[in-house]
Design a protein around this motif. Structure first.
Motif, PDB file in Angstrom:
ATOM      1  N   LYS A 131       0.454  -1.062   0.018  1.00  0.00           N
ATOM      2  CA  LYS A 131      -0.528  -0.203   0.030  1.00  0.00           C
ATOM      3  C   LYS A 131       1.781   1.374  -0.276  1.00  0.00           C
ATOM      4  CE  LYS A 131      -3.700  -2.745   0.744  1.00  0.00           C
ATOM      5  NZ  LYS A 131      -4.691  -2.553  -0.276  1.00  0.00           N
ATOM      6  N   LEU A 132       0.592   2.764  -0.950  1.00  0.00           N
ATOM      7  CA  LEU A 132       1.069   3.372  -0.896  1.00  0.00           C
ATOM      8  C   LEU A 132       0.507   4.169  -0.707  1.00  0.00           C
ATOM      9  CD1 LEU A 132       2.767   2.753  -3.913  1.00  0.00           C
ATOM     10  CD2 LEU A 132       4.179   2.326  -2.046  1.00  0.00           C
ATOM     11  N   PRO A 133      -0.239   5.133   0.670  1.00  0.00           N
ATOM     12  CA  PRO A 133      -1.484   6.177   0.769  1.00  0.00           C
ATOM     13  C   PRO A 133       0.145   7.684   1.303  1.00  0.00           C
ATOM     14  CG  PRO A 133      -0.792   4.454   2.666  1.00  0.00           C
ATOM     15  CD  PRO A 133      -0.103   4.445   1.817  1.00  0.00           C
ATOM     16  N   GLY A 134      -0.339   8.469   0.311  1.00  0.00           N
ATOM     17  CA  GLY A 134      -0.541   9.389   0.694  1.00  0.00           C
ATOM     18  C   GLY A 134       0.823   9.490   0.275  1.00  0.00           C
ATOM     19  N   VAL A 135       1.547   9.131  -0.601  1.00  0.00           N
ATOM     20  CA  VAL A 135       2.869   9.291  -1.564  1.00  0.00           C
ATOM     21  C   VAL A 135       2.859   9.692  -2.876  1.00  0.00           C
ATOM     22  CG1 VAL A 135       4.450   8.279   0.734  1.00  0.00           C
ATOM     23  CG2 VAL A 135       3.518   6.128  -1.153  1.00  0.00           C
ATOM     24  N   ARG A 136       4.038   9.885  -3.143  1.00  0.00           N
ATOM     25  CA  ARG A 136       3.967  10.443  -4.462  1.00  0.00           C
ATOM     26  C   ARG A 136       5.708   9.944  -4.850  1.00  0.00           C
ATOM     27  NH1 ARG A 136      -0.021  14.918  -6.070  1.00  0.00           N
ATOM     28  NH2 ARG A 136      -1.677  14.300  -5.069  1.00  0.00           N
ATOM     29  N   GLU A 137       5.774   9.760  -6.635  1.00  0.00           N
ATOM     30  CA  GLU A 137       7.080   9.743  -6.950  1.00  0.00           C
ATOM     31  C   GLU A 137       8.078  11.187  -6.477  1.00  0.00           C
ATOM     32  OE1 GLU A 137       9.426   8.534 -11.169  1.00  0.00           O
ATOM     33  OE2 GLU A 137       7.480   8.271 -10.481  1.00  0.00           O
ATOM     34  N   GLY A 138       8.993  10.493  -5.958  1.00  0.00           N
ATOM     35  CA  GLY A 138      10.139  11.877  -5.791  1.00  0.00           C
ATOM     36  C   GLY A 138       9.912  12.275  -4.225  1.00  0.00           C
ATOM     37  N   ASP A 139       9.248  11.547  -3.318  1.00  0.00           N
ATOM     38  CA  ASP A 139       9.415  11.753  -2.301  1.00  0.00           C
ATOM     39  C   ASP A 139      10.254  11.213  -1.381  1.00  0.00           C
ATOM     40  OD1 ASP A 139       6.596  13.081  -1.715  1.00  0.00           O
ATOM     41  OD2 ASP A 139       5.544  12.141  -1.164  1.00  0.00           O
ATOM     42  N   THR A 140      10.742  11.504  -0.404  1.00  0.00           N
ATOM     43  CA  THR A 140      11.489  10.700   0.390  1.00  0.00           C
ATOM     44  C   THR A 140      10.677  10.270   2.003  1.00  0.00           C
ATOM     45  OG1 THR A 140      13.193  12.446   0.554  1.00  0.00           O
ATOM     46  CG2 THR A 140      13.562  11.006   2.347  1.00  0.00           C
TER      47      THR A 140
END
Length: 299
Positions: free
Chosen positions: A40-49
């Motif tokens: 699951k990848l909630p609340g994150v996008r490409e480029g986030d640390t």
């Protein structure tokens, strides 16, 4: 049980493959090889640390991957991470300008500028007052999104549950939960009374809150229906609900809660018997069918 590990790095190649935010991504650490993530990848996008918690596993087709228990966006602490985040999130900022911002204000200082002294952005060539306003507005929108995920996790929601809630309620999720966390039982797949009650209690809901008592009564009624009962004597229903809720069976809030459910059409009473509306309608349908058969036989 596989050993749980914690990793940190920048997200790349993010692909959401399910409506519940399941997907894959590549984690690019400051040092060492890239890591394939799955979960699951909630609340994150490409480029986030991000900081990720999970375990290593081997997919039969795609090979080694790091399967996620939890993922949390954090402020980037490396030049590459900050540059990637600025480029992916903020308007009017390409890679060259992002590097200029980091060089002028520093890896930590850029966050202070965006939060507290946004007029300093005007010190960078090419950024005027209009661009400054667009950049700051976008920054705060993304911070609010990140803060919302943190809030959900503070309420005890897992990444999987956050995905389900977001899928069901979208931008209204926080307001819906704050208004009545027990709506999770009715409207979000995978939530029963225990899970919704844990969220509600993290919000400070009291043991005798009317929403909590109504949810407990309906939960008991549904359990009894699954056991084959078409109705439950009202005193028995309320006694069992009190047990589930951990309150005294003589609590004065129980009967008013039952009447409120009846008034709202979520419980059908009569003769000190309580039924689910759908069960009541099914019984009426059977009775009408029998009556038609009897009339047909008598004709």
């Amino acid at each position: 049980m596989a050993d749980t590990q914690t990793l940190e790095g920048r997200l790349a190649s993010v692909q959401i493959r399910g409506a519940d935010l399941w997907g894959t991504a590549m984690l690019v650490p400051d040092a060492g090889p890239n890591v394939k993530l799955a979960g699951k990848l909630p609340g994150v996008r490409e480029g986030d640390t991000v900081k990720v918690v999970g375990f290593w596993a081997t997919h039969p087709r795609y090979g080694p991957e790091f399967r996620l228990h939890d993922i949390t966006a954090v402020d980037a602490k490396s030049t590459g991470g900050v540059v990637a985040w600025l480029v992916s999130r903020l308007p009017k900022i390409g890679r060259k300008r992002a590097r200029e911002l980091v060089e002028r204000f520093g890896v930590e200082g850029i966050w202070t500028v965006l939060e507290e002294t946004p007029d300093r952005l005007l010190e960078v060539k090419g950024i005027g007052s209009r661009a400054r306003d667009e950049i700051v507005d976008a920054y705060h929108r993304h911070r609010e999104e990140r803060d919302l995920i943190v809030q959900f996790k503070e309420w005890g929601l897992t990444d999987h549950q956050i995905g389900l809630v977001t899928e069901a309620w979208g931008a209204n999720a926080e307001a819906r939960i704050r208004k009545n966390a027990y709506d999770l039982i009715e409207e979000v797949k995978g939530f029963g009374f225990a899970r919704a009650d844990a969220v509600a209690q993290s919000l400070g809901v009291k043991p005798r809150d009317p929403f909590r008592i109504r949810a407990g009564i309906l939960t008991v009624l549904r359990v009894e229906h699954k056991r084959g009962h078409t109705y439950v004597p009202a005193p028995v229903l309320l006694a069992k609900a009190a047990g589930l809720l951990g309150i005294d069976a003589k609590s004065p809030e129980l009967w008013p809660a039952a009447f409120a459910l009846s008034d709202a059409g979520r419980l059908v009473g009569g003769g000190h018997r309580a039924r689910l509306p759908e069960v009541y309608e099914a019984e009426r349908g059977v009775a009408r069918g029998v009556l038609r058969l009897l009339r047909g036989a008598a004709a």
